[in-house]
Write a protein that holds these residues in place. Structure first.
Motif, PDB file in Angstrom:
ATOM      1  N   GLU A   1       7.200   7.851   2.853  1.00  0.00           N
ATOM      2  CA  GLU A   1       8.265   8.535   3.523  1.00  0.00           C
ATOM      3  C   GLU A   1       7.828   9.861   4.023  1.00  0.00           C
TER       4      GLU A   1
ATOM      5  N   ARG B   1      20.594  13.862  -1.160  1.00  0.00           N
ATOM      6  CA  ARG B   1      19.224  14.021  -1.908  1.00  0.00           C
ATOM      7  C   ARG B   1      18.628  12.859  -3.131  1.00  0.00           C
ATOM      8  N   ASN B   2      17.262  12.898  -3.055  1.00  0.00           N
ATOM      9  CA  ASN B   2      16.622  11.708  -3.321  1.00  0.00           C
ATOM     10  C   ASN B   2      15.146  12.713  -3.706  1.00  0.00           C
ATOM     11  N   GLN B   3      13.930  12.651  -4.236  1.00  0.00           N
ATOM     12  CA  GLN B   3      12.924  12.681  -5.080  1.00  0.00           C
ATOM     13  C   GLN B   3      12.753  13.734  -3.936  1.00  0.00           C
ATOM     14  N   TYR B   4      12.857  14.429  -2.741  1.00  0.00           N
ATOM     15  CA  TYR B   4      12.647  15.377  -1.430  1.00  0.00           C
ATOM     16  C   TYR B   4      13.227  16.320  -1.672  1.00  0.00           C
TER      17      TYR B   4
ATOM     18  N   VAL C   1      15.190  15.036   4.436  1.00  0.00           N
ATOM     19  CA  VAL C   1      16.042  14.369   4.773  1.00  0.00           C
ATOM     20  C   VAL C   1      14.862  14.342   6.422  1.00  0.00           C
TER      21      VAL C   1
ATOM     22  N   LEU D   1      17.356   7.737   3.960  1.00  0.00           N
ATOM     23  CA  LEU D   1      17.057   8.165   2.619  1.00  0.00           C
ATOM     24  C   LEU D   1      15.922   7.861   1.406  1.00  0.00           C
ATOM     25  N   SER D   2      15.243   7.109   2.171  1.00  0.00           N
ATOM     26  CA  SER D   2      14.451   6.272   1.328  1.00  0.00           C
ATOM     27  C   SER D   2      13.386   4.938   1.814  1.00  0.00           C
ATOM     28  N   GLN D   3      12.328   4.928   1.384  1.00  0.00           N
ATOM     29  CA  GLN D   3      11.732   4.160   2.463  1.00  0.00           C
ATOM     30  C   GLN D   3      10.461   3.702   1.588  1.00  0.00           C
ATOM     31  N   SER D   4      10.302   2.290   1.505  1.00  0.00           N
ATOM     32  CA  SER D   4       8.605   1.080   1.249  1.00  0.00           C
ATOM     33  C   SER D   4       7.866   0.415   1.720  1.00  0.00           C
TER      34      SER D   4
ATOM     35  N   GLU E   1      16.450   2.548   2.903  1.00  0.00           N
ATOM     36  CA  GLU E   1      17.975   2.936   2.668  1.00  0.00           C
ATOM     37  C   GLU E   1      18.211   4.065   3.489  1.00  0.00           C
TER      38      GLU E   1
ATOM     39  N   SER F   1      21.106  -0.941   3.797  1.00  0.00           N
ATOM     40  CA  SER F   1      19.972  -1.156   3.230  1.00  0.00           C
ATOM     41  C   SER F   1      19.385  -2.320   4.306  1.00  0.00           C
TER      42      SER F   1
END
Length: 256
Positions: free
Chosen positions: A102, A167-170, A173, A197-200, A205, A235
């Motif tokens: 991310e 907002r997520n963990q950071y 964005v 919004l989020s990645q792996s 997302e 997604s």
């Protein structure tokens, strides 16, 4: 060692210094970063409680209609256990750490760097800073390429402060703003914005904003009231890749 030298070392004068040497200067988000930390002893023996590497990035924060550049940590790593370095001694500590998938892409004004710090008891902590280039992960790259294949051109990319809603963990964005320059969406959309919004490694997302082009008085009224914008959460997984362009087409077409 004299009391005077101990006092100077407590202020970082004549104390230990640190220099991190990365294997390379550009990485793909999610890639393993390898390198070595070189610690140089000062004028006296010192106890090093820890060496830590922190990946930082910049982002834009708005307050009172003004924009400010802030920094935020992406990841912090502890490299070693406590050790003692003697006067004028050199220690070399190799490391291998994962750059978070991310981590923002270094495009536009976004900067990413690795900060190295020595945690020294009762002394100023010396630091080192190494800027790196970050390219998108394999999945993120394919998403961005598909958008371009649909006739869009990237106009702007920026790390911005994340609203409480997304907002997520950071606290930030990264937003990618595209404009249609060819294909079926030219003349029908003003712009297309994509936020990760989020990645792996296997999934992402997204928040997609479709900004329709105003048509007639009703269209201009809708634009003024921002009713011409649609927000879609989407997604994407690696299983979607064979028909990713079709999936984007379906999502965008539904909001024209």
């Amino acid at each position: 060692m004299s009391f005077f030298n101990k006092v100077l070392a407590s202020f970082g004068i004549g104390g230990a210094k640190v220099d991190t040497k990365l294997e390379k200067s550009e990485y793909i988000a999610g890639e393993v970063m390898r390198g070595k930390v070189e610690v140089y002893g000062g004028n006296l023996e010192q106890q090093i409680d820890s060496i830590y590497l922190t990946v930082y990035t910049t982002y834009i924060r708005e307050s009172d209609d003004r924009k400010y550049t802030d920094i935020a940590p992406v990841k912090k790593y502890k490299v070693n256990d406590p050790f003692t370095i003697g006067a004028n001694e050199t220690k070399i500590i190799p490391f291998s750490i994962d750059l978070p998938v991310e981590t923002p892409i270094t495009i536009g004004n976004t900067r990413v760097w690795v900060s190295t710090g020595l945690d020294i008891k009762n002394a100023a902590d010396p630091e080192d800073k190494d800027y790196i280039g970050v390219r998108p992960s394999k999945l993120a790259n394919q998403i961005l390429e598909v958008v371009e294949q649909l006739g869009f051109r990237l106009r702007k990319a920026e790390c911005e402060q994340a609203s409480k809603r997304i907002r997520n963990q950071y606290p930030f964005v990264q937003e990618f703003e595209f404009i249609p320059t060819s294909g079926v969406y030219r003349g029908r959309l003003d712009e297309l914005e994509i936020v990760f919004l989020s990645q792996s490694e296997q999934s992402a997302e997204l928040l997609i904003q479709v900004d329709r082009k105003a048509r007639g008085f009703g269209g201009f009224l809708a634009e003024a009231l921002e009713m011409d914008e649609s927000h879609i959460r989407l997604s994407i997984t690696t299983q979607d890749l064979p028909y990713l362009q079709e999936k984007f087409n379906q999502v965008i077409s539904k909001h024209l």
